[in-house]
Design an enzyme around this catalytic site. Structure first.
Site, PDB file in Angstrom:
ATOM      1  N   HIS A 281     -42.727  31.062 -18.805  1.00 23.81           N
ATOM      2  CA  HIS A 281     -41.395  30.988 -19.415  1.00 23.81           C
ATOM      3  C   HIS A 281     -40.285  30.854 -18.375  1.00 23.81           C
ATOM      4  CE1 HIS A 281     -41.135  35.395 -18.591  1.00 23.81           C
ATOM      5  NE2 HIS A 281     -39.828  35.181 -18.624  1.00 23.81           N
ATOM      6  N   ASP A 328     -48.890  33.067 -20.392  1.00 23.60           N
ATOM      7  CA  ASP A 328     -47.594  32.927 -19.716  1.00 23.60           C
ATOM      8  C   ASP A 328     -47.712  32.787 -18.203  1.00 23.60           C
ATOM      9  OD1 ASP A 328     -44.634  34.734 -19.015  1.00 23.60           O
ATOM     10  OD2 ASP A 328     -44.708  32.821 -20.084  1.00 23.60           O
ATOM     11  N   SER A 411     -39.308  38.580 -14.035  1.00 24.70           N
ATOM     12  CA  SER A 411     -40.337  37.754 -14.665  1.00 24.70           C
ATOM     13  C   SER A 411     -41.130  36.964 -13.635  1.00 24.70           C
ATOM     14  CB  SER A 411     -39.700  36.779 -15.649  1.00 24.70           C
ATOM     15  OG  SER A 411     -39.393  37.401 -16.853  1.00 24.70           O
TER      16      SER A 411
END
Length: 734
Positions: A281, A328, A411
């Site tokens: 992402h 992811d 992230s």
């Protein structure tokens, strides 16, 4: 590069949403000035070499400031600042959609040296192109070039217009197969793009600026949101056991706009292939992997101290390798190996899928300096944002952090198990300073097999020999790192004061090739050395600003005597009608009784200045010794001229100065002397009129010319009709 999906439990990431409301806050772009490409500035000696002009350590605008136009006269491209109110709305919507956080707004442009900026010639064989990019009030600027190819001998600097920040030069070593170049940020609102290139390879330059990225919030120390106070610096004692893994983690930007965390990952061959892993992402895809910029070793110097990390250890560009949205992950291969002096490591991993008994995260929260977080309880296997075990089995859940936390910007960061092996990369969650909420990491074991193809799984890349290994340990390149207590090879007081000691406050030696005081100025480039004798005269054979015949006699001529061509015959300087007919009158042909030669005694019938003929017919003559001259005193005098003392007399003529000078013609300098005709205009003048390397009758244009259809006198012949005189006598034209 951020962890989103953290506002509330109903916030769920939508993988299908590739871009959201990007038009709302996109800054308008306007070029206010676009002058034509032009040669500007005062010329240097054409004999000056490219090697002298191009300095790999600093911009040409600094080394050739006396030649180039002033910085404030360089054309400017203006990018409007971000609309902060609209940006805030977009960022809130992006967070809800599970997209990576932004720090800058991209502005799409198409600008090239052929259409924008200004070209200047600094020597006969060296050109400089510059253009400023400005966005008043911006927190930072970074640039994206969809085309970048630098020919041999060329370089590109990008720097703050006041030279307070300078990115290292981009050279042919930065040419990549994908042909792009994305720069690190500069925390200013106006930068200069400067290309210095040999004239001979000008047409080989490929450079197109396509993205001006205007920073509106923090990346590093440039302002904006900062991470929570519960975060733990990696240099704190809690991180001591993790110094093999800490150097593997970097903060990254993508497309000049998004930020995340990522990490270098080891493979079973342990061959230091620069595989780099982050979150899907975070937005890195096959079409934009070249825009990745990784910043290594961005850490505080002391535990809990002032945030003083440096973004100087950076590299740009990568190639896409694999991605899988369910877990992811994205895997890229960096364009090149990290600089060995950065001591980057390659994180080990575990693909068994076993839950960890304890876990550690190393990350860059809110794009700040590197932090470390600890979970002292076991992890579980779940779906994303779910507490049900095992759910779809795609994620590792950290129930709550016992020390530290994660934030937006974390992230893509690795989660290590108790054996120091990566078991996942951060997808999202709700954890923050002051709560006991969970985070979820894409499960490494799921990513290993991914979608079943090389472009959707890790196994093809991280186990190239198909060994079937279930885990590998972290690979430490070499055996040393900054902070190990030993000043190892590649470390010094500048890049590793922790091991090598605090550097001195000033340059201690101006001739050792070392930046002693670590201020990015070496030897004579450091202001501390401005008065050092070794720095006043550089010995390059050219008298330059600050040099003169007294402090730099090797570069700056001096003496006593005139210069031939100054209009005065000066016998004391060795001039006479033979050596200097421009100044000294004389007749050296005809009857001997009519011959004379003014000057110092050469020629036929030498006479001195007392002879009236030496001061007649517009000539002047003086027995007074010539004036003394000293190159570097800013007065053109004596034997000085544009070639041996350009600093006093100005630069010598050159092709392209607008004047057809002696030695120039339509063939070797059409820019000054005009375009040559398309055919030979005379077949008897001994000149190659049309510049095709054929003269007079050797040119096919003259095939029908009468002068070219018969043999001139002296040529070998057999018949009278062959000769222009119609007389062939004894085999020779008369």
């Amino acid at each position: 590069m951020g962890r989103w999906n953290r506002v509330s439990r109903w916030t769920v990431r939508s993988r299908g949403l590739a871009l959201l409301v990007t038009g709302l806050a996109a800054s308008a772009f306007l070029v206010l000035s676009r002058p034509p490409v032009a040669t500007a500035g005062q010329e240097q000696d054409p004999a000056t070499s490219v090697r002298t002009i191009i300095d790999r350590n600093q911009p040409t605008a600094l080394t050739q400031a006396n030649v180039l136009i002033e910085q404030n006269s360089v054309p400017v491209a203006h990018a409007s600042p971000a609309d902060l109110q609209a940006v805030a709305l977009e960022d809130e919507q992006r967070e809800r959609a599970g997209l990576a956080p932004r720090f800058a707004i991209p502005n799409a442009v198409s600008m090239t040296p052929d259409r924008n900026g200004i070209w200047e010639k600094v020597a006969a064989d060296t050109l400089v192109w510059r253009m400023k990019v400005s966005s008043p009030g911006a927190k930072s600027l970074n640039l994206g070039f969809a085309q970048y190819h630098m020919p041999e001998g060329g370089q590109m600097f990008i720097y703050a217009s006041d030279f307070s920040k300078v990115i290292r030069p981009f050279t042919p070593a930065d040419n990549e197969e994908h042909g792009e170049l994305w720069t690190p940020i500069i925390p200013v609102d106006e930068v200069v793009i400067e290309v210095t290139i040999p004239t001979a390879v000008r047409d080989e330059l490929r450079l197109e600026l396509t993205s001006i990225n205007v920073g509106y919030r923090g990346f590093g120390k440039v302002g904006g949101d900062k991470s929570g106070t519960c975060n733990v610096d990696v240099v704190c004692p809690e991180g001591d056991a993790w110094w093999d893994e800490i150097p593997s983690v970097a903060v990254i930007s993508t497309g000049g706009s998004l930020f995340c965390t990522g990490f270098m990952v080891n493979n079973t061959a342990e061959d230091e292939t620069p595989y780099f892993m982050t979150a899907y992402h975070c937005g890195i895809r096959s079409y934009n992997a070249s825009s990745l910029v990784a910043y290594w070793n961005y850490e505080t110097s002391s535990c809990g101290g002032t945030p003083d990390g440096s973004l100087s250890d950076w590299q740009s560009g990568s190639y896409f390798r694999a991605e899988y949205g369910d877990s992811d992950f994205t895997l890229v291969e960096l364009d090149e190996d990290p600089d060995p002096s950065w001591n980057i490591t390659y994180a080990g991993w575990d693909r068994t899928g076993a839950d960890a008994s304890t876990a550690v995260a190393i990350h860059h929260p809110s794009c700040d300096e590197k932090r470390i977080s600890f979970e002292y309880d076991s992890t579980t296997t779940t779906s994303y944002l779910s507490t049900t075990v095992p759910g779809d089995g795609t994620h590792v859940r950290v129930i709550d952090w016992d020390l530290g936390t994660t934030e937006g910007g974390s992230s893509g960061s690795p989660l290590f198990n108790q054996d120091h092996h990566v078991i996942g990369q951060l997808h999202g969650g709700y954890a923050a300073c002051g709560n006991d909420s969970s985070d979820w990491y894409g499960k490494f074991s799921v990513s290993w097999t991914g979608g079943g193809s090389s472009s959707s799984r890790l196994s093809d890349w991280l186990d190239p020999g198909s060994t079937g290994a279930a885990y590998v340990d972290t690979l430490v390149s070499g055996s040393s790192f900054c902070g190990d207590g030993t000043c190892d090879s590649g470390e010094d007081q500048c890049n590793c004061p922790a091991d090598c000691g605090t550097p001195p406050s000033t340059e201690t030696n101006c001739n050792d090739g070392v930046d002693n005081d670590c201020d990015n100025g070496t030897d004579c480039d450091d202001d501390d050395c401005s008065s050092d004798p070794a720095c006043i005269c550089d010995g390059d054979g050219t008298c330059e600003s600050g040099e003169d015949c007294y402090n730099c006699p090797s570069d700056c001529i001096s003496g006593v005597g005139g210069a031939c061509g100054n209009g005065v015959c000066e016998p004391s300087s060795g001039e006479d009608c033979v050596s200097c007919p421009e100044d000294c009158n004389g007749v050296q042909t005809g009857k001997p009784s009519g011959r004379f030669c003014c000057g110092d005694g050469d020629g036929s019938n030498p006479v001195g200045c007392s002879d009236s003929r030496c001061t007649s017919d517009g000539f002047d003559c003086s027995d007074t010794p010539g004036e003394s001259y000293c190159c570097g005193d800013l007065t053109c005098e004596g034997a000085e001229d544009s070639y041996n003392c350009a600093i006093d007399c100005g630069s010598a003529p050159y092709c392209g100065d607008g004047t057809c000078d002696a030695g120039e013609d339509q063939c070797n300098c059409p820019a000054d002397c005009g375009t040559p005709p398309s055919t030979e205009t005379s077949c008897t003048d001994g000149v190659d009129n049309d510049c095709d390397n054929y003269t007079d009758c050797d040119d096919t244009d003259c095939d029908g010319d009468p002068a070219c259809s018969c043999l001139p006198r002296g040529e070998v012949c057999t018949l009278d009709a062959e000769c222009c005189s119609n007389r062939c006598h004894r085999g020779v034209c008369k």
